[in-house]
Design an enzyme around this catalytic site. Structure first.
Site, mmCIF file in Angstrom:
data_model
loop_
_atom_site.group_PDB
_atom_site.id
_atom_site.type_symbol
_atom_site.label_atom_id
_atom_site.label_comp_id
_atom_site.label_asym_id
_atom_site.label_seq_id
_atom_site.Cartn_x
_atom_site.Cartn_y
_atom_site.Cartn_z
ATOM 1 N N CYS A 135 27.589 105.662 65.702
ATOM 2 C CA CYS A 135 27.033 106.942 65.262
ATOM 3 C C CYS A 135 25.659 107.182 65.871
ATOM 4 O O CYS A 135 24.645 106.666 65.370
ATOM 5 C CB CYS A 135 26.962 106.970 63.742
ATOM 6 S SG CYS A 135 26.192 108.463 63.119
ATOM 7 N N CYS A 138 23.118 108.805 63.552
ATOM 8 C CA CYS A 138 22.506 107.918 62.557
ATOM 9 C C CYS A 138 21.464 107.005 63.200
ATOM 10 O O CYS A 138 20.419 106.736 62.618
ATOM 11 C CB CYS A 138 23.553 107.018 61.910
ATOM 12 S SG CYS A 138 25.091 107.802 61.536
ATOM 13 N N ASP A 139 21.763 106.504 64.388
ATOM 14 C CA ASP A 139 20.962 105.401 64.922
ATOM 15 C C ASP A 139 20.151 105.736 66.175
ATOM 16 O O ASP A 139 19.336 104.922 66.613
ATOM 17 C CB ASP A 139 21.892 104.206 65.234
ATOM 18 C CG ASP A 139 22.614 103.740 63.977
ATOM 19 O OD1 ASP A 139 22.006 103.808 62.896
ATOM 20 O OD2 ASP A 139 23.780 103.334 64.077
#
Ligand code: NAP
Length: 310
Positions: A135, A138-139
């Site tokens: 992701c 997200c990261d």
């Protein structure tokens, strides 16, 4: 504990589940949505959504989901932010278990969507959360001015690669063929981006690094030549797997685990309907999932009417 028998229970809370919730709530069916421990589905892991109608400037995925949930709640949809542990569709009312609690309903809409797949390498699995991710949204922010690789050649891979250029100094897309599967517009954007380069016809044999990702060992599938590349982050974007493990043996699934629909939105069980990526491996868009959610809600309403459920 067994609570009251609901007219409808919706399992899942992506665009499909939330649209089902909106329609059934507005139809006065007082739905219970079992929304999952992490509610909101895949759009919670997405950044800008530019192709959902009605938002000319685009909208962030989590914001879109919050708006959909609020809209369903406005008409009385109730939510339990937890995961289903078991289902029993052998006879109506259907039973849905969450831990020690059993919820019963005259009909059920399944909308648990699909999740990102991994390559399955031992080295990859060991480094999840230590530089290996599925992701980018997200990261990505953890990788400012770093060099990254993205695996895959579809829209997801290019979307992740383009998103990661906001942070990374360089992004290499590693793809197992020399042709991209992604849409033309995404290809054009990625191919002309100065921070993105491509490693074609290649597979990843190993993710290198002990406590964090430090590189990848790859093999050229045409020449068999192996090589190593330094990287600080390893992002996998090779497709999705339906979240249907808990449905095995309860409704008909295909060999990949997608629900097989029998009659419009109905599954193999009368009174159990499906909506979104749990059956749809072709379109997989927020707007198509929302449309399926609407269809399933209308079918559920008609089913309850026909059964004379008050
Ligand atoms: P996808 O279209 O199925 O693409 C998966 C990619 O990963 C393919 O290039 C495939 O290679 C590669 N791949 C699969 N398994 C692999 C493995 N074991 N090792 C290495 N590579 C592997 O999946 P997706 O990109 O997630 O897209 C799914 C759907 O969502 C598509 O319909 C897409 O258009 C849509 N989508 C749209 C957007 C957007 O419009 N913004 C964004 C994301 C997704 P091959 O090409 O060789 O098969």
């Amino acid at each position: 504990m067994i609570a009251l028998i609901r007219k409808v229970i919706i399992i899942g809370s992506g665009p499909a589940g939330l649209t089902s919730a909106l329609y059934t709530a507005r139809g006065n069916l007082m739905p219970l949505v079992i929304s999952g421990f992490q509610w909101g589905g895949q759009l919670m892991l997405t950044s800008e959504v530019e192709n959902y109608p009605g938002f000319p400037e685009g909208i962030m995925g989590p914001d879109l989901m919050s708006l959909m949930r609020k809209q369903a709640e406005r008409f009385g949809a109730e939510f339990i932010d937890d995961n289903v542990t078991n289902v029993d569709f052998s006879s109506a009312p259907f039973k849905i278990t969450i831990g020690d609690d059993i919820h019963e309903a005259h009909c059920v809409i399944l909308a648990t969507g699909a999740n990102a797949m991994w390559l399955g390498l031992e080295s990859e699995q060991k480094l999840i959360g230590k530089g290996a991710s599925s992701c980018a949204t997200c990261d990505g922010a953890f990788f400012r001015n770093r060099e990254l690789v993205v695996i895959g050649g579809g829209d997801s891979a290019l979307e992740e690669a383009l998103f990661l250029t906001k942070f990374a100094s360089k992004v290499t897309v590693i793809h197992r063929r020399h042709e991209l599967r992604a849409s033309k517009i995404m290809q054009e954007r990625a191919l002309k981006h100065e921070k993105i380069s491509f490693l074609w016809d290649s597979e990843v044999l190993e993710v290198l690094g002990k406590d964090k990702v430090e590189g990848v060992r790859t093999r050229n599938l045409k020449t068999n030549e192996e090589s190593e590349m330094k990287t600080d982050g390893f992002f996998v974007a090779i497709g999705h797997k339906p979240n249907s493990e808990f449905l095995k043996g309860h409704v008909d699934l295909d060999e990949r685990g997608y629900i097989i629909r029998k009659n419009w939105t109905q599954t193999s069980v009368e009174g159990v309907f499906s909506a979104g990526d749990i059956h749809d491996y072709r379109y997989r868009q927020a707007v198509t999932a929302a449309a399926h959610g609407c269809e399933a809600a209308i079918d559920a309403e008609k089913y309850l009417e026909a059964k004379g459920v008050e």
